[in-house]
Design a protein around this motif. Sequence first.
Motif, PDB file in Angstrom:
ATOM      1  N   ARG A  56     -47.882 -63.542 -21.333  1.00 28.08           N
ATOM      2  CA  ARG A  56     -47.604 -63.504 -22.770  1.00 28.08           C
ATOM      3  C   ARG A  56     -48.212 -62.259 -23.417  1.00 28.08           C
ATOM      4  O   ARG A  56     -47.571 -61.614 -24.247  1.00 28.08           O
ATOM      5  CB  ARG A  56     -48.142 -64.761 -23.433  1.00 28.08           C
ATOM      6  CG  ARG A  56     -47.749 -64.827 -24.888  1.00 28.08           C
ATOM      7  CD  ARG A  56     -48.021 -66.162 -25.479  1.00 28.08           C
ATOM      8  NE  ARG A  56     -46.988 -67.083 -25.016  1.00 28.08           N
ATOM      9  CZ  ARG A  56     -46.986 -68.372 -25.276  1.00 28.08           C
ATOM     10  NH1 ARG A  56     -47.959 -68.891 -25.971  1.00 28.08           N
ATOM     11  NH2 ARG A  56     -46.020 -69.138 -24.847  1.00 28.08           N
ATOM     12  N   SER A  57     -49.422 -61.893 -23.029  1.00 28.55           N
ATOM     13  CA  SER A  57     -50.046 -60.683 -23.573  1.00 28.55           C
ATOM     14  C   SER A  57     -49.266 -59.439 -23.160  1.00 28.55           C
ATOM     15  O   SER A  57     -49.069 -58.523 -23.960  1.00 28.55           O
ATOM     16  CB  SER A  57     -51.485 -60.565 -23.087  1.00 28.55           C
ATOM     17  OG  SER A  57     -52.255 -61.639 -23.551  1.00 28.55           O
ATOM     18  N   GLN A  58     -48.815 -59.427 -21.912  1.00 30.47           N
ATOM     19  CA  GLN A  58     -48.022 -58.294 -21.435  1.00 30.47           C
ATOM     20  C   GLN A  58     -46.695 -58.214 -22.192  1.00 30.47           C
ATOM     21  O   GLN A  58     -46.219 -57.123 -22.515  1.00 30.47           O
ATOM     22  CB  GLN A  58     -47.770 -58.419 -19.933  1.00 30.47           C
ATOM     23  CG  GLN A  58     -49.023 -58.303 -19.099  1.00 30.47           C
ATOM     24  CD  GLN A  58     -49.644 -56.938 -19.189  1.00 30.47           C
ATOM     25  OE1 GLN A  58     -48.954 -55.920 -19.207  1.00 30.47           O
ATOM     26  NE2 GLN A  58     -50.956 -56.885 -19.262  1.00 30.47           N
ATOM     27  N   SER A  59     -46.095 -59.361 -22.478  1.00 35.00           N
ATOM     28  CA  SER A  59     -44.836 -59.389 -23.221  1.00 35.00           C
ATOM     29  C   SER A  59     -45.027 -58.851 -24.637  1.00 35.00           C
ATOM     30  O   SER A  59     -44.207 -58.059 -25.119  1.00 35.00           O
ATOM     31  CB  SER A  59     -44.300 -60.818 -23.258  1.00 35.00           C
ATOM     32  OG  SER A  59     -43.172 -60.904 -24.083  1.00 35.00           O
ATOM     33  N   TRP A  60     -46.092 -59.278 -25.307  1.00 32.67           N
ATOM     34  CA  TRP A  60     -46.377 -58.761 -26.650  1.00 32.67           C
ATOM     35  C   TRP A  60     -46.640 -57.263 -26.622  1.00 32.67           C
ATOM     36  O   TRP A  60     -46.212 -56.527 -27.508  1.00 32.67           O
ATOM     37  CB  TRP A  60     -47.578 -59.477 -27.268  1.00 32.67           C
ATOM     38  CG  TRP A  60     -47.237 -60.799 -27.877  1.00 32.67           C
ATOM     39  CD1 TRP A  60     -47.550 -62.014 -27.388  1.00 32.67           C
ATOM     40  CD2 TRP A  60     -46.516 -61.026 -29.085  1.00 32.67           C
ATOM     41  NE1 TRP A  60     -47.070 -62.993 -28.214  1.00 32.67           N
ATOM     42  CE2 TRP A  60     -46.435 -62.414 -29.268  1.00 32.67           C
ATOM     43  CE3 TRP A  60     -45.936 -60.189 -30.028  1.00 32.67           C
ATOM     44  CZ2 TRP A  60     -45.781 -62.986 -30.353  1.00 32.67           C
ATOM     45  CZ3 TRP A  60     -45.290 -60.762 -31.120  1.00 32.67           C
ATOM     46  CH2 TRP A  60     -45.215 -62.138 -31.270  1.00 32.67           C
ATOM     47  N   LYS A  61     -47.333 -56.789 -25.608  1.00 25.97           N
ATOM     48  CA  LYS A  61     -47.634 -55.364 -25.483  1.00 25.97           C
ATOM     49  C   LYS A  61     -46.344 -54.558 -25.318  1.00 25.97           C
ATOM     50  O   LYS A  61     -46.152 -53.527 -25.970  1.00 25.97           O
ATOM     51  CB  LYS A  61     -48.554 -55.145 -24.281  1.00 25.97           C
ATOM     52  CG  LYS A  61     -48.984 -53.727 -24.090  1.00 25.97           C
ATOM     53  CD  LYS A  61     -49.910 -53.621 -22.885  1.00 25.97           C
ATOM     54  CE  LYS A  61     -50.269 -52.191 -22.593  1.00 25.97           C
ATOM     55  NZ  LYS A  61     -51.097 -52.071 -21.397  1.00 25.97           N
ATOM     56  N   ARG A  62     -45.432 -55.040 -24.458  1.00 22.21           N
ATOM     57  CA  ARG A  62     -44.147 -54.340 -24.282  1.00 22.21           C
ATOM     58  C   ARG A  62     -43.322 -54.364 -25.565  1.00 22.21           C
ATOM     59  O   ARG A  62     -42.672 -53.381 -25.905  1.00 22.21           O
ATOM     60  CB  ARG A  62     -43.363 -54.974 -23.133  1.00 22.21           C
ATOM     61  CG  ARG A  62     -43.851 -54.583 -21.765  1.00 22.21           C
ATOM     62  CD  ARG A  62     -42.884 -55.013 -20.685  1.00 22.21           C
ATOM     63  NE  ARG A  62     -42.661 -56.452 -20.681  1.00 22.21           N
ATOM     64  CZ  ARG A  62     -43.371 -57.329 -19.994  1.00 22.21           C
ATOM     65  NH1 ARG A  62     -44.367 -56.902 -19.253  1.00 22.21           N
ATOM     66  NH2 ARG A  62     -43.090 -58.607 -20.043  1.00 22.21           N
ATOM     67  N   GLU A  65     -44.779 -51.793 -27.989  1.00 17.87           N
ATOM     68  CA  GLU A  65     -44.472 -50.421 -27.554  1.00 17.87           C
ATOM     69  C   GLU A  65     -43.005 -50.088 -27.771  1.00 17.87           C
ATOM     70  O   GLU A  65     -42.660 -48.990 -28.185  1.00 17.87           O
ATOM     71  CB  GLU A  65     -44.834 -50.256 -26.084  1.00 17.87           C
ATOM     72  CG  GLU A  65     -46.323 -50.229 -25.824  1.00 17.87           C
ATOM     73  CD  GLU A  65     -46.648 -50.228 -24.345  1.00 17.87           C
ATOM     74  OE1 GLU A  65     -45.716 -50.378 -23.521  1.00 17.87           O
ATOM     75  OE2 GLU A  65     -47.831 -50.092 -24.004  1.00 17.87           O
ATOM     76  N   ARG A  66     -42.125 -51.046 -27.500  1.00 15.56           N
ATOM     77  CA  ARG A  66     -40.699 -50.804 -27.626  1.00 15.56           C
ATOM     78  C   ARG A  66     -40.280 -50.697 -29.089  1.00 15.56           C
ATOM     79  O   ARG A  66     -39.477 -49.848 -29.451  1.00 15.56           O
ATOM     80  CB  ARG A  66     -39.931 -51.933 -26.945  1.00 15.56           C
ATOM     81  CG  ARG A  66     -38.453 -51.715 -26.879  1.00 15.56           C
ATOM     82  CD  ARG A  66     -37.785 -52.830 -26.173  1.00 15.56           C
ATOM     83  NE  ARG A  66     -38.505 -54.067 -26.497  1.00 15.56           N
ATOM     84  CZ  ARG A  66     -38.155 -55.263 -26.095  1.00 15.56           C
ATOM     85  NH1 ARG A  66     -37.108 -55.403 -25.358  1.00 15.56           N
ATOM     86  NH2 ARG A  66     -38.862 -56.322 -26.424  1.00 15.56           N
ATOM     87  N   SER A  67     -40.811 -51.569 -29.938  1.00 10.50           N
ATOM     88  CA  SER A  67     -40.405 -51.553 -31.342  1.00 10.50           C
ATOM     89  C   SER A  67     -41.008 -50.360 -32.090  1.00 10.50           C
ATOM     90  O   SER A  67     -40.439 -49.910 -33.067  1.00 10.50           O
ATOM     91  CB  SER A  67     -40.802 -52.850 -32.040  1.00 10.50           C
ATOM     92  OG  SER A  67     -42.205 -52.961 -32.090  1.00 10.50           O
TER      93      SER A  67
END
Length: 77
Positions: A56-62, A65-67
């Motif tokens: 979940r932390s990795q998903s939020w980080k991506r 970064e993407r947005s």
Amino acid sequence: MACLLAVLIGPFVSGVGPFSNGVGLVFRQFFYFVGLSAIGAVVGLLLLMTTGLDYRSQSWKRYIERSGTKPRKIVRR
């Protein structure tokens, strides 16, 4: 699987049967093993969440970064 091997096959190493001290001891060892495994799993998950390595932390980080890298669209009137 490892719990069953440790509880049922382990006593044969020391030369006694697994049920020689009673069925209560076998159940106590089984629940002790399961309890320690559960505590280890919870501590491991908390450690992953604390360090930010869980999914979940990795998903939020991506997502951040993407947005943040997309340019804004200019609307002309």
